[in-house]
Design an enzyme around this catalytic site. Structure first.
Site, mmCIF file in Angstrom:
data_model
loop_
_atom_site.group_PDB
_atom_site.id
_atom_site.type_symbol
_atom_site.label_atom_id
_atom_site.label_comp_id
_atom_site.label_asym_id
_atom_site.label_seq_id
_atom_site.Cartn_x
_atom_site.Cartn_y
_atom_site.Cartn_z
ATOM 1 N N GLN A 1 2.002 -5.966 -3.277
ATOM 2 C CA GLN A 1 2.455 -6.069 -1.876
ATOM 3 C C GLN A 1 3.751 -5.265 -1.682
ATOM 4 O OE1 GLN A 1 1.423 -9.486 -3.383
ATOM 5 N NE2 GLN A 1 -0.500 -8.504 -2.908
ATOM 6 N N GLY B 1 3.952 12.341 1.750
ATOM 7 C CA GLY B 1 4.621 13.332 2.604
ATOM 8 C C GLY B 1 3.612 14.327 3.141
ATOM 9 N N GLY C 1 1.571 2.997 -2.567
ATOM 10 C CA GLY C 1 1.109 3.930 -3.611
ATOM 11 C C GLY C 1 1.588 3.486 -4.991
ATOM 12 N N LYS C 2 1.814 2.181 -5.132
ATOM 13 C CA LYS C 2 2.331 1.639 -6.403
ATOM 14 C C LYS C 2 1.395 1.954 -7.569
ATOM 15 C CE LYS C 2 2.329 -2.399 -4.375
ATOM 16 N NZ LYS C 2 2.075 -1.990 -2.980
ATOM 17 N N ASP D 1 0.810 -1.230 0.000
ATOM 18 C CA ASP D 1 0.000 0.000 0.000
ATOM 19 C C ASP D 1 0.837 1.271 0.000
ATOM 20 O OD1 ASP D 1 -2.189 -1.689 0.122
ATOM 21 O OD2 ASP D 1 -2.240 -1.643 2.319
ATOM 22 N N GLY E 1 -4.572 -4.187 -3.756
ATOM 23 C CA GLY E 1 -5.545 -3.135 -4.068
ATOM 24 C C GLY E 1 -4.738 -1.920 -4.469
ATOM 25 N N HIS E 2 -4.742 -1.591 -5.736
ATOM 26 C CA HIS E 2 -3.927 -0.482 -6.247
ATOM 27 C C HIS E 2 -4.851 0.666 -6.643
ATOM 28 C CE1 HIS E 2 -0.394 -3.405 -7.258
ATOM 29 N NE2 HIS E 2 -0.703 -3.367 -5.991
ATOM 30 N N ARG F 1 2.591 -28.568 -7.338
ATOM 31 C CA ARG F 1 2.372 -29.118 -8.683
ATOM 32 C C ARG F 1 0.988 -29.728 -8.875
ATOM 33 N NH1 ARG F 1 7.752 -32.126 -8.009
ATOM 34 N NH2 ARG F 1 6.733 -32.298 -6.005
HETATM 35 P P1 GDP Z 1 -0.760 0.394 -3.538
HETATM 36 O O1 GDP Z 1 -1.351 -0.890 -3.087
HETATM 37 O O2 GDP Z 1 0.711 0.462 -3.317
HETATM 38 O O3 GDP Z 1 -1.131 0.750 -4.953
HETATM 39 O O4 GDP Z 1 -1.389 1.522 -2.601
HETATM 40 P P2 GDP Z 1 -2.925 1.639 -2.165
HETATM 41 O O5 GDP Z 1 -3.713 2.140 -3.299
HETATM 42 O O6 GDP Z 1 -3.388 0.404 -1.497
HETATM 43 O O7 GDP Z 1 -2.812 2.700 -1.005
HETATM 44 C C1 GDP Z 1 -2.285 3.964 -1.197
HETATM 45 C C2 GDP Z 1 -3.352 4.987 -0.806
HETATM 46 O O8 GDP Z 1 -2.756 6.255 -0.669
HETATM 47 C C3 GDP Z 1 -4.423 5.157 -1.863
HETATM 48 O O9 GDP Z 1 -5.634 5.496 -1.244
HETATM 49 C C4 GDP Z 1 -3.903 6.325 -2.691
HETATM 50 O O10 GDP Z 1 -4.938 7.026 -3.356
HETATM 51 C C5 GDP Z 1 -3.279 7.167 -1.625
HETATM 52 N N1 GDP Z 1 -2.114 7.975 -2.038
HETATM 53 C C6 GDP Z 1 -1.129 7.670 -2.919
HETATM 54 N N2 GDP Z 1 -0.182 8.616 -2.909
HETATM 55 C C7 GDP Z 1 -0.574 9.549 -2.018
HETATM 56 C C8 GDP Z 1 -0.002 10.760 -1.529
HETATM 57 O O11 GDP Z 1 1.086 11.175 -1.921
HETATM 58 N N3 GDP Z 1 -0.705 11.430 -0.580
HETATM 59 C C9 GDP Z 1 -1.901 10.999 -0.098
HETATM 60 N N4 GDP Z 1 -2.506 11.731 0.836
HETATM 61 N N5 GDP Z 1 -2.469 9.860 -0.528
HETATM 62 C C10 GDP Z 1 -1.810 9.144 -1.460
HETATM 63 P P1 IMO Z 2 -0.900 -4.130 -2.293
HETATM 64 O O1 IMO Z 2 -0.450 -4.661 -3.623
HETATM 65 C C1 IMO Z 2 -0.995 -4.596 2.045
HETATM 66 C C2 IMO Z 2 -1.104 -8.678 3.601
HETATM 67 C C3 IMO Z 2 -2.376 -9.140 4.289
HETATM 68 C C4 IMO Z 2 -1.802 -10.146 5.268
HETATM 69 C C5 IMO Z 2 -0.673 -10.790 4.479
HETATM 70 C C6 IMO Z 2 -1.050 -12.095 3.800
HETATM 71 O O2 IMO Z 2 -2.189 -3.415 -2.324
HETATM 72 O O3 IMO Z 2 0.204 -3.357 -1.632
HETATM 73 P P2 IMO Z 2 -2.570 -12.783 1.739
HETATM 74 O O4 IMO Z 2 -3.981 -12.419 1.386
HETATM 75 O O5 IMO Z 2 -1.566 -12.387 0.725
HETATM 76 O O6 IMO Z 2 -2.434 -14.209 2.156
HETATM 77 O O7 IMO Z 2 -2.252 -11.919 3.061
HETATM 78 O O8 IMO Z 2 -0.302 -9.845 3.493
HETATM 79 N N1 IMO Z 2 -1.301 -8.156 2.233
HETATM 80 C C7 IMO Z 2 -1.220 -6.864 1.914
HETATM 81 N N2 IMO Z 2 -1.045 -5.773 2.692
HETATM 82 N N3 IMO Z 2 -1.072 -4.460 0.710
HETATM 83 C C8 IMO Z 2 -1.235 -5.539 -0.082
HETATM 84 O O9 IMO Z 2 -1.197 -5.465 -1.436
HETATM 85 C C9 IMO Z 2 -1.349 -6.814 0.510
HETATM 86 N N4 IMO Z 2 -1.538 -8.064 0.047
HETATM 87 C C10 IMO Z 2 -1.483 -8.877 1.105
HETATM 88 O O10 IMO Z 2 -3.020 -8.063 4.935
HETATM 89 O O11 IMO Z 2 -1.217 -9.467 6.359
HETATM 90 MG MG MG Z 3 -2.871 -1.573 -1.831
#
Ligand code: GDP
Ligand code: IMO
Ligand code: MG
Length: 427
Positions: free
Chosen positions: A225, A333, A15-16, A13, A40-41, A143
């Site tokens: 992740q 930031g 911010g990928k 999470d 969840g991106h 497998r």
């Molecule tokens: P990912 O899984 O790495 O793609 O990240 P997520 O989407 O799960 O979580 C990142 C969250 O931070 C999302 O709700 C984005 O919209 C938000 N986000 C990303 N960059 C920024 C930032 O620079 N500032 C703020 N306030 N939110 C951000």
């Molecule tokens: P993105 O791509 C944050 C965490 C779960 C749990 C552990 C194992 O959005 O950054 P799983 O369902 O893979 O067996 O869960 O990994 N987890 C994540 N945490 N961002 C994710 O993906 C995650 N995908 C899995 O919360 O702790």
């Molecule tokens: Mg995410």
């Protein structure tokens, strides 16, 4: 032409999704290399927020090809839902989305096994997203798995039924109560599989990428992740079931290590974690609560509140080294604006000694963070577009991180929108 990688350096999470979307204009192909719908991106632009789980984050750029690589695990039901969510945006997914025949399928019974396994673990549960990730990768390495390419074979239904029935016996033996109708699960699964088969292109993705490289296409590999959730290098067993680190891109796409170019490492200016497991810099006070509130720290896949804490530079340096990161991107930031004092972890007290590396165990009974403090800044960063607008105390924070991990920070993100992105290299 080298393939660039983009991956998370913390517990996910970071911010990928946002940054892949921002960078896609420089690339012809975006290729996801591991994970599945546990990811969840989030992407935001033109006032709309999109959350992608399996589909690569370049999908909104009309000229980019988005490839789901062999290292990814796909739940057809969730995949179809993602495609449905894209329907209003006129994306020609029949052309712009390619699926590797070697990607493994998540069966409905993999999801049930995930739930049963977590229930059986009780307090020791991983905090899985319950998307069936662990059981699917177990079948892959055992497998026994089923791959996208199997859908095209005449004996497909028998292949499915044999594995499903094996899973049902396993679930029966696990002694947990799960409420489900296998007929309903089968029906939804087959409807989604049929949709995928008839609407999407299945490809031999390693061959596709090899040709794309020869044709000088620019390719960006998108990770899911984060490094601290890596099956080998993360906080095992509280990790996911794939290699989230740079090596995972080689196996998850069929790309040779000497073909990797830039490695973009993304981190938040603080730290979050969702699910169970150690988190040395976690805050249980008002500061952590403020980070969560201001940063909207709720899981994009499960909606669970994310645990929050200070930036851990020892862990970040570990992730930078494991991945061979060449450029850093610092996210969120803006969420740190308003704190009088900021802290970053620069060493650990481990079993009574000061150490500078990530040890085998991060358990709180044995390890506590040692912090360096910085004065905070009050300015709202969210409307800033140039590096020279950023407050001096943030420049100092950035310089400290760069010095500590010895890699430059090329992007500073100051809000969720595509436009809230500051490129420092153009200074
Ligand atoms: P990912 O899984 O790495 O793609 O990240 P997520 O989407 O799960 O979580 C990142 C969250 O931070 C999302 O709700 C984005 O919209 C938000 N986000 C990303 N960059 C920024 C930032 O620079 N500032 C703020 N306030 N939110 C951000
Ligand atoms: P993105 O791509 C944050 C965490 C779960 C749990 C552990 C194992 O959005 O950054 P799983 O369902 O893979 O067996 O869960 O990994 N987890 C994540 N945490 N961002 C994710 O993906 C995650 N995908 C899995 O919360 O702790
Ligand atoms: Mg995410």
């Amino acid at each position: 032409m080298a393939i660039d990688l983009l991956l998370g350096l913390q517990w996910g999470d970071e911010g990928k999704g946002k940054i892949v979307d921002v960078l896609t204009k420089k690339y012809d192909v975006i290729a996801r290399f591991q994970g599945g719908p546990n990811a969840g991106h989030t992407l935001e632009f033109e006032g709309i927020k999109h959350v992608l789980h399996t589909i690569p984050s370049g999908i909104f750029h009309p000229t980019a090809i988005n490839l789901v690589g062999n290292g990814v695990v796909i739940d057809p039901v969730i995949f179809k839902q993602e495609l449905d969510n894209l329907a209003p945006f006129n994306i020609d997914t029949a052309k712009s989305l390619l699926i590797s025949r070697k990607a493994h399928l998540i069966l409905p019974t993999h999801r049930l096994l995930d739930a049963a396994s977590e229930m059986a673990k009780g307090k020791a549960k991983i905090g899985s997203t319950l998307k069936g990730i662990g059981p699917t990768y177990m079948d892959k390495t055992g497998r026994n798995g089923i791959r996208v390419g199997d859908i095209e074979l005449p004996q497909w239904k028998e292949t499915y039924t044999a594995l499903r029935d094996k899973h049902l016996v396993m679930i029966d033996n696990m002694n947990v109560t799960l409420d489900f109708s296998i007929e309903e699960l089968d029906r939804d699964f087959f409807a989604a599989v049929e949709y995928m088969r008839t609407h999407l292109a299945f490809v031999d993705s390693e061959e596709y990428l090899s040709q794309a490289q020869k044709n000088k296409q620019r390719i960006l590999a998108e990770g899911a992740q984060g490094s601290l959730l890596d099956i080998d290098f993360g906080t095992y067993p509280f990790v996911t079931s794939s290699n989230t680190t740079a090596a995972g891109a080689c196996t998850g796409l069929g790309v040779a290590p000497n073909k990797i170019g830039e490695v973009y490492g993304i981190f938040k200016a603080y730290t979050t974690r969702v699910g169970s497991g150690p988190f040395p810099t976690e805050l249980f006070d008002e500061i952590g609560e403020t980070m969560g509130r201001v940063g909207h720290e709720f899981g994009a896949t499960t909606g669970r509140a994310r645990r929050c804490g200070w930036l851990d530079l020892v862990a970040l340096r570990y992730a930078v080294e494991i991945n061979g990161v060449t450029q850093l991107m610092m996210m969120k930031g803006d969420v740190l604006s308003g704190f009088d004092e900021l802290k970053v972890c620069t060493a650990y007290n481990y079993r009574g000694e000061t150490i500078n590396h990530l040890p085998y165990s991060l358990n709180a009974e044995e390890l506590s963070p040692i912090y360096t403090s910085f004065p905070g800044w009050k300015e709202d960063l969210t409307g800033m577009h140039e590096a020279n607008e950023l407050p001096q105390n943030l420049h100092d924070y950035i310089a400290f991180v760069e010095d500590f991990v010895q890699v430059p920070i090329s992007i500073v993100s100051v809000g969720p929108d595509r436009s809230q992105t500051i490129f420092r290299t153009t200074e």
